[in-house]
Write a protein that holds these residues in place. Structure first.
Motif, PDB file in Angstrom:
ATOM      1  N   TYR A  28      50.673  43.864  19.048  1.00  0.00           N
ATOM      2  CA  TYR A  28      49.655  43.241  19.978  1.00  0.00           C
ATOM      3  C   TYR A  28      49.435  44.343  20.929  1.00  0.00           C
ATOM      4  CZ  TYR A  28      52.680  39.249  18.563  1.00  0.00           C
ATOM      5  OH  TYR A  28      53.729  38.491  17.996  1.00  0.00           O
ATOM      6  N   ASP A  29      47.969  44.389  21.353  1.00  0.00           N
ATOM      7  CA  ASP A  29      47.578  45.336  22.388  1.00  0.00           C
ATOM      8  C   ASP A  29      47.530  44.315  23.672  1.00  0.00           C
ATOM      9  OD1 ASP A  29      46.744  47.431  20.419  1.00  0.00           O
ATOM     10  OD2 ASP A  29      44.924  46.712  20.075  1.00  0.00           O
ATOM     11  N   ARG A  30      47.338  43.361  23.453  1.00  0.00           N
ATOM     12  CA  ARG A  30      46.829  42.338  24.849  1.00  0.00           C
ATOM     13  C   ARG A  30      47.578  40.861  24.251  1.00  0.00           C
ATOM     14  NH1 ARG A  30      42.332  42.345  28.912  1.00  0.00           N
ATOM     15  NH2 ARG A  30      42.522  40.295  29.756  1.00  0.00           N
ATOM     16  N   VAL A  31      48.264  40.301  25.037  1.00  0.00           N
ATOM     17  CA  VAL A  31      48.542  38.781  25.052  1.00  0.00           C
ATOM     18  C   VAL A  31      48.012  37.909  25.683  1.00  0.00           C
ATOM     19  CG1 VAL A  31      50.293  37.080  24.651  1.00  0.00           C
ATOM     20  CG2 VAL A  31      50.825  39.431  23.927  1.00  0.00           C
ATOM     21  N   GLU A  32      46.975  36.928  25.559  1.00  0.00           N
ATOM     22  CA  GLU A  32      46.619  36.002  26.382  1.00  0.00           C
ATOM     23  C   GLU A  32      46.890  34.597  26.004  1.00  0.00           C
ATOM     24  OE1 GLU A  32      42.190  36.600  26.297  1.00  0.00           O
ATOM     25  OE2 GLU A  32      42.418  38.256  27.731  1.00  0.00           O
ATOM     26  N   ILE A  33      46.975  33.769  26.846  1.00  0.00           N
ATOM     27  CA  ILE A  33      47.316  32.555  26.523  1.00  0.00           C
ATOM     28  C   ILE A  33      46.546  31.449  26.972  1.00  0.00           C
ATOM     29  CG2 ILE A  33      49.286  30.821  26.832  1.00  0.00           C
ATOM     30  CD1 ILE A  33      51.182  33.036  27.341  1.00  0.00           C
ATOM     31  N   ILE A  34      46.251  30.435  25.992  1.00  0.00           N
ATOM     32  CA  ILE A  34      45.184  29.562  26.125  1.00  0.00           C
ATOM     33  C   ILE A  34      45.821  28.086  26.415  1.00  0.00           C
ATOM     34  CG2 ILE A  34      43.082  28.347  25.400  1.00  0.00           C
ATOM     35  CD1 ILE A  34      42.388  30.911  23.775  1.00  0.00           C
ATOM     36  N   GLN A  88      46.023  36.025  31.019  1.00  0.00           N
ATOM     37  CA  GLN A  88      46.458  37.317  30.520  1.00  0.00           C
ATOM     38  C   GLN A  88      48.120  37.596  30.809  1.00  0.00           C
ATOM     39  OE1 GLN A  88      44.886  41.078  31.284  1.00  0.00           O
ATOM     40  NE2 GLN A  88      46.792  42.240  30.980  1.00  0.00           N
ATOM     41  N   PHE A  89      48.799  37.370  29.678  1.00  0.00           N
ATOM     42  CA  PHE A  89      50.257  37.408  29.631  1.00  0.00           C
ATOM     43  C   PHE A  89      50.865  38.963  29.707  1.00  0.00           C
ATOM     44  CE2 PHE A  89      54.553  36.718  27.576  1.00  0.00           C
ATOM     45  CZ  PHE A  89      54.995  36.100  28.532  1.00  0.00           C
ATOM     46  N   LEU A  90      50.573  39.533  28.580  1.00  0.00           N
ATOM     47  CA  LEU A  90      50.839  41.117  28.712  1.00  0.00           C
ATOM     48  C   LEU A  90      49.417  41.813  28.202  1.00  0.00           C
ATOM     49  CD1 LEU A  90      53.681  40.636  26.345  1.00  0.00           C
ATOM     50  CD2 LEU A  90      53.889  41.069  28.680  1.00  0.00           C
ATOM     51  N   PRO A  91      49.365  43.083  28.899  1.00  0.00           N
ATOM     52  CA  PRO A  91      50.514  43.759  29.905  1.00  0.00           C
ATOM     53  C   PRO A  91      50.230  42.593  31.099  1.00  0.00           C
ATOM     54  CG  PRO A  91      48.616  45.029  29.920  1.00  0.00           C
ATOM     55  CD  PRO A  91      48.444  43.948  28.573  1.00  0.00           C
ATOM     56  N   VAL A  92      51.578  42.757  31.995  1.00  0.00           N
ATOM     57  CA  VAL A  92      51.543  42.110  33.145  1.00  0.00           C
ATOM     58  C   VAL A  92      50.375  42.135  33.730  1.00  0.00           C
ATOM     59  CG1 VAL A  92      52.953  41.376  35.152  1.00  0.00           C
ATOM     60  CG2 VAL A  92      54.143  41.663  32.944  1.00  0.00           C
ATOM     61  N   PRO A  93      49.668  41.373  34.344  1.00  0.00           N
ATOM     62  CA  PRO A  93      48.495  41.456  35.227  1.00  0.00           C
ATOM     63  C   PRO A  93      49.079  42.154  36.623  1.00  0.00           C
ATOM     64  CG  PRO A  93      48.636  39.203  34.760  1.00  0.00           C
ATOM     65  CD  PRO A  93      49.860  39.702  34.154  1.00  0.00           C
ATOM     66  N   ALA A  94      47.898  43.058  37.075  1.00  0.00           N
ATOM     67  CA  ALA A  94      47.978  43.908  38.065  1.00  0.00           C
ATOM     68  C   ALA A  94      48.709  43.136  39.339  1.00  0.00           C
ATOM     69  CB  ALA A  94      46.864  44.973  38.315  1.00  0.00           C
ATOM     70  N   GLU A  95      48.027  41.976  39.494  1.00  0.00           N
ATOM     71  CA  GLU A  95      48.125  40.950  40.614  1.00  0.00           C
ATOM     72  C   GLU A  95      49.684  40.668  40.857  1.00  0.00           C
ATOM     73  OE1 GLU A  95      45.876  39.173  38.206  1.00  0.00           O
ATOM     74  OE2 GLU A  95      44.664  40.996  38.567  1.00  0.00           O
ATOM     75  N   ALA A  96      50.361  40.616  39.793  1.00  0.00           N
ATOM     76  CA  ALA A  96      51.945  40.108  39.607  1.00  0.00           C
ATOM     77  C   ALA A  96      52.774  41.214  39.958  1.00  0.00           C
ATOM     78  CB  ALA A  96      52.015  39.589  38.136  1.00  0.00           C
ATOM     79  N   VAL A  97      52.288  42.247  39.804  1.00  0.00           N
ATOM     80  CA  VAL A  97      53.305  43.543  40.405  1.00  0.00           C
ATOM     81  C   VAL A  97      52.267  44.430  40.736  1.00  0.00           C
ATOM     82  CG1 VAL A  97      54.931  45.234  39.247  1.00  0.00           C
ATOM     83  CG2 VAL A  97      54.430  43.042  38.084  1.00  0.00           C
ATOM     84  N   LYS A  98      51.858  44.172  41.930  1.00  0.00           N
ATOM     85  CA  LYS A  98      50.897  45.238  42.722  1.00  0.00           C
ATOM     86  C   LYS A  98      51.620  46.350  43.383  1.00  0.00           C
ATOM     87  CE  LYS A  98      46.998  45.269  45.861  1.00  0.00           C
ATOM     88  NZ  LYS A  98      46.197  44.472  46.775  1.00  0.00           N
ATOM     89  N   GLU A  99      51.331  47.535  43.062  1.00  0.00           N
ATOM     90  CA  GLU A  99      52.073  48.573  44.088  1.00  0.00           C
ATOM     91  C   GLU A  99      50.957  48.981  45.007  1.00  0.00           C
ATOM     92  OE1 GLU A  99      53.617  51.746  41.964  1.00  0.00           O
ATOM     93  OE2 GLU A  99      54.545  50.527  40.307  1.00  0.00           O
ATOM     94  N   GLU A 100      51.554  48.906  46.356  1.00  0.00           N
ATOM     95  CA  GLU A 100      50.787  49.367  47.377  1.00  0.00           C
ATOM     96  C   GLU A 100      50.769  50.846  47.440  1.00  0.00           C
ATOM     97  OE1 GLU A 100      51.916  45.947  50.408  1.00  0.00           O
ATOM     98  OE2 GLU A 100      53.483  47.480  50.193  1.00  0.00           O
ATOM     99  N   ASN A 101      49.437  51.393  48.169  1.00  0.00           N
ATOM    100  CA  ASN A 101      49.588  52.813  48.297  1.00  0.00           C
ATOM    101  C   ASN A 101      50.345  52.944  49.630  1.00  0.00           C
ATOM    102  OD1 ASN A 101      47.786  52.343  50.250  1.00  0.00           O
ATOM    103  ND2 ASN A 101      45.943  52.541  48.939  1.00  0.00           N
ATOM    104  N   GLU A 102      50.661  54.314  49.904  1.00  0.00           N
ATOM    105  CA  GLU A 102      51.241  54.483  51.344  1.00  0.00           C
ATOM    106  C   GLU A 102      50.361  54.036  52.652  1.00  0.00           C
ATOM    107  OE1 GLU A 102      54.071  55.992  51.334  1.00  0.00           O
ATOM    108  OE2 GLU A 102      54.214  55.875  49.280  1.00  0.00           O
ATOM    109  N   ASP A 103      49.224  54.090  52.647  1.00  0.00           N
ATOM    110  CA  ASP A 103      48.509  53.494  53.832  1.00  0.00           C
ATOM    111  C   ASP A 103      49.023  52.094  53.981  1.00  0.00           C
ATOM    112  OD1 ASP A 103      47.393  56.090  54.493  1.00  0.00           O
ATOM    113  OD2 ASP A 103      45.612  55.562  53.192  1.00  0.00           O
TER     114      ASP A 103
END
Length: 154
Positions: free
Chosen positions: A22-28, A44-59
């Motif tokens: 799968y390139d992407r997994v969406e759940i309805i 969207q289930f996979l890849p894990v959405p960016a909001e779920a694992v948001k990395e902050e920049n240095e600022d």
């Protein structure tokens, strides 16, 4: 519903995604709003959405963090351990939402069926009472007519 089934489903989806099936997994699914209403959701289930694992920049890190935390084990190891749990709970939440929406729809359907049955009972009761009243009236007319015929014959 069983949490083990949700885990199994999540692990199966992750394994297929990692193998490149799968390139992407969406759940309805149906999201429960209230007993009378649910809505269809696409997530969207996979890849894990960016909001779920948001990395902050240095600022953002400097602005938000006044205390520097030391993670033990490392932040990456913690994230690696938490993401499978996150995915398991997402599937579990989706299954529970859908089940709640199904039960709400069943309750609404049963309530409508009960109201329709009560309406039908009222209509049939009225028809029965009218037919019974007509039969009683007919019998009374026959008795009165018979009595009138006897009094006129005398």
């Amino acid at each position: 519903l069983a949490y083990a089934e949700a885990q199994s489903l999540a692990r199966s989806l992750v394994a297929g995604y990692q193998r490149g099936e799968y390139d992407r997994v969406e759940i309805i699914y149906n999201e429960f709003k209230n007993v009378a209403q649910s809505r269809i959701v696409v997530e969207q289930f996979l890849p894990v959405p960016a909001e779920a694992v948001k990395e902050e920049n240095e600022d953002e890190k400097k602005r938000r963090r006044t205390t520097d935390y030391i993670y033990e084990p490392s932040a990456k190891q913690i994230l690696t351990a938490l993401i499978p749990r996150y995915l398991d709970f997402q599937i579990w939440r989706i299954l529970l939402e859908s089940y709640a929406a199904e039960l709400g729809a069943r309750m609404a359907a049963m309530e409508n069926a009960t109201e329709n049955a009560n309406d039908l009972i009222q209509v049939l009761q009225l028809q029965y009472n009218k037919a019974r009243q007509a039969a009683i009236t007919k019998e009374l007319l026959e008795v009165v007519s018979g009595a009138e015929a006897l009094t006129q014959a005398d």
